[in-house]
Motif scaffolding. Sequence first.
Motif, PDB file in Angstrom:
ATOM      1  N   LYS A  17       0.887  -1.158   0.000  1.00 38.85           N
ATOM      2  CA  LYS A  17       0.000   0.000   0.000  1.00 38.85           C
ATOM      3  C   LYS A  17       0.925   1.207   0.000  1.00 38.85           C
ATOM      4  CE  LYS A  17      -3.524   2.098   2.998  1.00 38.85           C
ATOM      5  NZ  LYS A  17      -4.579   2.289   1.993  1.00 38.85           N
ATOM      6  N   LEU A  29       2.698  -0.283   4.097  1.00 45.70           N
ATOM      7  CA  LEU A  29       2.660  -1.651   4.607  1.00 45.70           C
ATOM      8  C   LEU A  29       2.520  -2.605   3.425  1.00 45.70           C
ATOM      9  CD1 LEU A  29      -0.574  -2.708   4.393  1.00 45.70           C
ATOM     10  CD2 LEU A  29      -0.804  -1.007   6.176  1.00 45.70           C
ATOM     11  N   ILE A  33       0.642  -3.622   9.454  1.00 42.99           N
ATOM     12  CA  ILE A  33       1.654  -2.944  10.269  1.00 42.99           C
ATOM     13  C   ILE A  33       2.062  -3.809  11.459  1.00 42.99           C
ATOM     14  CG2 ILE A  33       2.047  -0.947  11.785  1.00 42.99           C
ATOM     15  CD1 ILE A  33       0.311   0.706   9.841  1.00 42.99           C
ATOM     16  N   VAL A  34       1.075  -4.369  12.155  1.00 39.74           N
ATOM     17  CA  VAL A  34       1.378  -5.146  13.358  1.00 39.74           C
ATOM     18  C   VAL A  34       2.152  -6.424  13.002  1.00 39.74           C
ATOM     19  CG1 VAL A  34       0.350  -6.428  15.280  1.00 39.74           C
ATOM     20  CG2 VAL A  34      -0.569  -4.190  14.652  1.00 39.74           C
ATOM     21  N   PRO A 294      -7.046   0.702  25.820  1.00 36.10           N
ATOM     22  CA  PRO A 294      -6.516   0.511  24.473  1.00 36.10           C
ATOM     23  C   PRO A 294      -6.401   1.782  23.633  1.00 36.10           C
ATOM     24  CG  PRO A 294      -8.844  -0.009  24.511  1.00 36.10           C
ATOM     25  CD  PRO A 294      -8.480   0.443  25.902  1.00 36.10           C
ATOM     26  N   ILE A 296      -5.345   5.240  21.828  1.00 35.57           N
ATOM     27  CA  ILE A 296      -4.027   5.722  21.413  1.00 35.57           C
ATOM     28  C   ILE A 296      -3.949   7.234  21.531  1.00 35.57           C
ATOM     29  CG2 ILE A 296      -2.433   5.913  19.460  1.00 35.57           C
ATOM     30  CD1 ILE A 296      -3.525   3.238  18.443  1.00 35.57           C
ATOM     31  N   ARG A 298      -2.414  10.755  20.440  1.00 35.69           N
ATOM     32  CA  ARG A 298      -1.871  11.243  19.169  1.00 35.69           C
ATOM     33  C   ARG A 298      -1.037  12.488  19.420  1.00 35.69           C
ATOM     34  NH1 ARG A 298      -3.309   6.825  15.951  1.00 35.69           N
ATOM     35  NH2 ARG A 298      -5.395   6.226  16.557  1.00 35.69           N
ATOM     36  N   THR A 317       1.231   5.245  20.100  1.00 37.55           N
ATOM     37  CA  THR A 317       0.765   4.091  19.329  1.00 37.55           C
ATOM     38  C   THR A 317       0.296   3.014  20.295  1.00 37.55           C
ATOM     39  OG1 THR A 317       1.264   2.653  17.450  1.00 37.55           O
ATOM     40  CG2 THR A 317       2.925   2.748  19.179  1.00 37.55           C
ATOM     41  N   ARG A 347      -9.572  13.377  22.677  1.00 32.74           N
ATOM     42  CA  ARG A 347     -10.805  13.899  22.093  1.00 32.74           C
ATOM     43  C   ARG A 347     -11.807  14.282  23.189  1.00 32.74           C
ATOM     44  NH1 ARG A 347     -13.137  10.452  17.536  1.00 32.74           N
ATOM     45  NH2 ARG A 347     -12.668  12.019  16.002  1.00 32.74           N
TER      46      ARG A 347
ATOM     47  N   GLU B  34      -7.906   1.332   4.804  1.00 35.49           N
ATOM     48  CA  GLU B  34      -7.324   2.671   4.951  1.00 35.49           C
ATOM     49  C   GLU B  34      -6.853   2.910   6.381  1.00 35.49           C
ATOM     50  OE1 GLU B  34      -6.713   5.488   2.824  1.00 35.49           O
ATOM     51  OE2 GLU B  34      -6.746   3.748   1.505  1.00 35.49           O
ATOM     52  N   THR B  36      -5.807   0.719   8.465  1.00 39.53           N
ATOM     53  CA  THR B  36      -4.804  -0.304   8.820  1.00 39.53           C
ATOM     54  C   THR B  36      -5.237  -0.980  10.128  1.00 39.53           C
ATOM     55  OG1 THR B  36      -3.243   1.061  10.079  1.00 39.53           O
ATOM     56  CG2 THR B  36      -3.013   1.057   7.674  1.00 39.53           C
ATOM     57  N   ASP B  37      -4.309  -1.656  10.804  1.00 42.36           N
ATOM     58  CA  ASP B  37      -4.659  -2.491  11.961  1.00 42.36           C
ATOM     59  C   ASP B  37      -5.520  -1.750  12.980  1.00 42.36           C
ATOM     60  OD1 ASP B  37      -3.079  -5.099  11.690  1.00 42.36           O
ATOM     61  OD2 ASP B  37      -1.577  -3.565  11.263  1.00 42.36           O
ATOM     62  N   THR B  39      -7.260  -1.068  16.429  1.00 39.85           N
ATOM     63  CA  THR B  39      -6.844  -1.394  17.797  1.00 39.85           C
ATOM     64  C   THR B  39      -7.971  -1.216  18.805  1.00 39.85           C
ATOM     65  OG1 THR B  39      -6.045   0.884  17.972  1.00 39.85           O
ATOM     66  CG2 THR B  39      -4.419  -0.796  17.422  1.00 39.85           C
ATOM     67  N   TYR B  40      -9.040  -0.479  18.429  1.00 37.78           N
ATOM     68  CA  TYR B  40     -10.083  -0.181  19.404  1.00 37.78           C
ATOM     69  C   TYR B  40     -11.341   0.284  18.680  1.00 37.78           C
ATOM     70  CZ  TYR B  40     -12.497   2.356  23.194  1.00 37.78           C
ATOM     71  OH  TYR B  40     -13.408   2.815  24.097  1.00 37.78           O
ATOM     72  N   GLU B  58     -16.525   5.382  17.952  1.00 36.53           N
ATOM     73  CA  GLU B  58     -15.237   5.797  17.400  1.00 36.53           C
ATOM     74  C   GLU B  58     -14.434   4.558  17.050  1.00 36.53           C
ATOM     75  OE1 GLU B  58     -13.135   9.168  19.573  1.00 36.53           O
ATOM     76  OE2 GLU B  58     -14.693   8.608  20.984  1.00 36.53           O
ATOM     77  N   GLU B  60     -10.366   3.285  16.184  1.00 42.80           N
ATOM     78  CA  GLU B  60      -8.955   3.677  16.226  1.00 42.80           C
ATOM     79  C   GLU B  60      -8.087   2.623  15.593  1.00 42.80           C
ATOM     80  OE1 GLU B  60      -7.041   4.756  19.795  1.00 42.80           O
ATOM     81  OE2 GLU B  60      -8.566   6.207  20.373  1.00 42.80           O
ATOM     82  N   SER B  61      -7.044   3.085  14.912  1.00 42.69           N
ATOM     83  CA  SER B  61      -6.036   2.161  14.396  1.00 42.69           C
ATOM     84  C   SER B  61      -4.681   2.728  14.743  1.00 42.69           C
ATOM     85  CB  SER B  61      -6.161   2.037  12.881  1.00 42.69           C
ATOM     86  OG  SER B  61      -5.696   3.226  12.279  1.00 42.69           O
ATOM     87  N   VAL B  62      -3.642   1.963  14.410  1.00 42.13           N
ATOM     88  CA  VAL B  62      -2.282   2.446  14.584  1.00 42.13           C
ATOM     89  C   VAL B  62      -2.139   3.812  13.918  1.00 42.13           C
ATOM     90  CG1 VAL B  62       0.113   1.933  13.973  1.00 42.13           C
ATOM     91  CG2 VAL B  62      -1.397   0.092  14.690  1.00 42.13           C
ATOM     92  N   LYS B  63      -2.881   4.015  12.827  1.00 38.95           N
ATOM     93  CA  LYS B  63      -2.702   5.213  12.008  1.00 38.95           C
ATOM     94  C   LYS B  63      -3.576   6.394  12.427  1.00 38.95           C
ATOM     95  CE  LYS B  63      -3.146   5.875   7.266  1.00 38.95           C
ATOM     96  NZ  LYS B  63      -3.665   5.292   6.012  1.00 38.95           N
ATOM     97  N   ALA B  64      -4.831   6.147  12.837  1.00 37.58           N
ATOM     98  CA  ALA B  64      -5.757   7.273  13.006  1.00 37.58           C
ATOM     99  C   ALA B  64      -6.923   6.923  13.927  1.00 37.58           C
ATOM    100  CB  ALA B  64      -6.302   7.699  11.650  1.00 37.58           C
ATOM    101  N   THR B  65      -7.644   7.979  14.362  1.00 34.18           N
ATOM    102  CA  THR B  65      -8.902   7.816  15.082  1.00 34.18           C
ATOM    103  C   THR B  65      -9.996   8.452  14.227  1.00 34.18           C
ATOM    104  OG1 THR B  65      -7.748   8.031  17.174  1.00 34.18           O
ATOM    105  CG2 THR B  65     -10.131   8.279  17.236  1.00 34.18           C
ATOM    106  N   ALA B  66     -11.169   7.795  14.136  1.00 33.88           N
ATOM    107  CA  ALA B  66     -12.263   8.336  13.322  1.00 33.88           C
ATOM    108  C   ALA B  66     -13.584   8.093  14.016  1.00 33.88           C
ATOM    109  CB  ALA B  66     -12.265   7.676  11.941  1.00 33.88           C
ATOM    110  N   ASP B  67     -14.549   8.985  13.709  1.00 31.24           N
ATOM    111  CA  ASP B  67     -15.914   8.792  14.196  1.00 31.24           C
ATOM    112  C   ASP B  67     -16.599   7.723  13.351  1.00 31.24           C
ATOM    113  OD1 ASP B  67     -16.056  10.600  16.313  1.00 31.24           O
ATOM    114  OD2 ASP B  67     -16.395  12.289  14.962  1.00 31.24           O
TER     115      ASP B  67
END
Lengths: 366, 126
Positions: A17, A29, A33-34, A294, A296, A298, A317, A347, B34, B36-37, B39-40, B58, B60-67
């Motif tokens: 990707k 990746l 990633i994990v 859990p 993260i 930012r 992370t 948030r 989009e 990725t992994d 996590t929550y 919400e 969450e991934s390693v990359k981002a948080t989204a609604d």
Amino acid sequence: MLLRTPLYEFHVSFGAKMVEFAGWEMPLLYRGIVQEHQHTRSSGSLFDVSHMGRLYVSGKDAPAFLDRVLSRNVAKQRIGQSRYSLICNEAGGVLDDVIVSKDAKHWLIVCNASNREKIVKHLASVRDGGGFAVEIADRTQSTAMVAVQGPRVIEILSDTLAIDLKSIPRWGFESGTHMMNRFTVFRSGYSGEDGVEMIVSAQAAASAVKSMAEEMHQPDSVIQPAGLGSRDTLRLEAAMPLYGHELSENIDPISAGLDWAVDLKKDFLGAEALRAVVQRGPAKKLVGLELQGPRIARQGSAVQRDGAAIGQVSSGTFSPTLHKSIAMAYVEAAHAAAAADVQVDLRGAPVAAKIVPLPFYRKPQE
Amino acid sequence: MPVPQDRRYLQTHEWHKPEDKLVVIGITQFAADELTDITYVKLPEVGQTLRAGAAFGEIESVKATADLLSGVSGSVTAINAELAGNPGLVNADPYERGWMIKVQVAGPGDVEKLLSAEEYLKKIGH
């Protein structure tokens, strides 16, 4: 128009990707990633890091010039050694963090992709301003660079390359020839694991990697490709700074905990300002955080103590190795002691966290 | 990347599948890839009222948080409790085992007003 590294076809053939990073089209990746993170910790991964700047400095004034530019003392550096160093501005802010290697006929500065143009300009301006007799050549696009990282890398590559990698110490490097192509191999990396970084010509890179690719296509391959996503989670577990997060022109290396890479006994750009920081003590310090639950943290998330803001998260992370939410943050020096209970605002919701010593992860001792 | 024809979509990548008198909501493979992994996944409580166009949770991934947005108004009748221990289910099987909530819809025809599979694919440029 994004730049592509000589390994672009390799990435595509592995189903990467691809994303934009600092003007380059890079693999985020391949499988996940994990998964790539865990494979690096348990076996080995190949990362394309050709986007990083490779600047070659030569000429009779090279040592004096580098002494002026770099926070680290280069006078004691021997041929075949690399050193981590900062390049600071007059105010002590970090322009970039780099790795400087001394070879017989030149010095090599490896800088961040996002800072390459800035550093090239900065070096030229210091050279011209100080009348230093040095030549600076940017060979980023005529060469390729890969990092091969993981506990099984040295054993595997020692069989492939005609160099005894075990004899190269950490932060040492050597040059050799493989299938008529000259390469340089450095015992360094950005993952918290043992491993190497290698530079070859751009032409040689694609074919060299293609020969490795056949082996890497097996599901049980010891070394598999990994992207920028896991490179970031790996470096964060190892608490290695990332420019734009832990480092910037508004952050000095003392606050960042990098005083070991700063020689205040010599005069380099920023030295005077940094002596003042040491004298009065840094206002902020970089700390590690372990968050409960859990979620993260930012970059930019506020760190609070008893309802009052004490700092900001620089990177966060979910640690694939520790199975915990981890972050690095800059907090007021008075609140930087380990074991302190703090909250991170995610948030709008405060999440309990504890200040912990860095790094989060250290590779097992042999 | 094909998407299932038996459901409706939001441009923000949530799918809505009519199931008896309920609507099941989750996110598309495109969104999961989009992110990725993952996590929550934060989900609402059973009984909570949802408003069309508002966030119900919400992700969450390693990359981002989204609604996570709901395309329908109604009340939550079930949540996928498996996601608490295994959020990666959303990556692995976003259309079946990675479902998120079931909703008793206020207006029965509301789900039909959302994007069709073709319209969704067009919106995301596929």
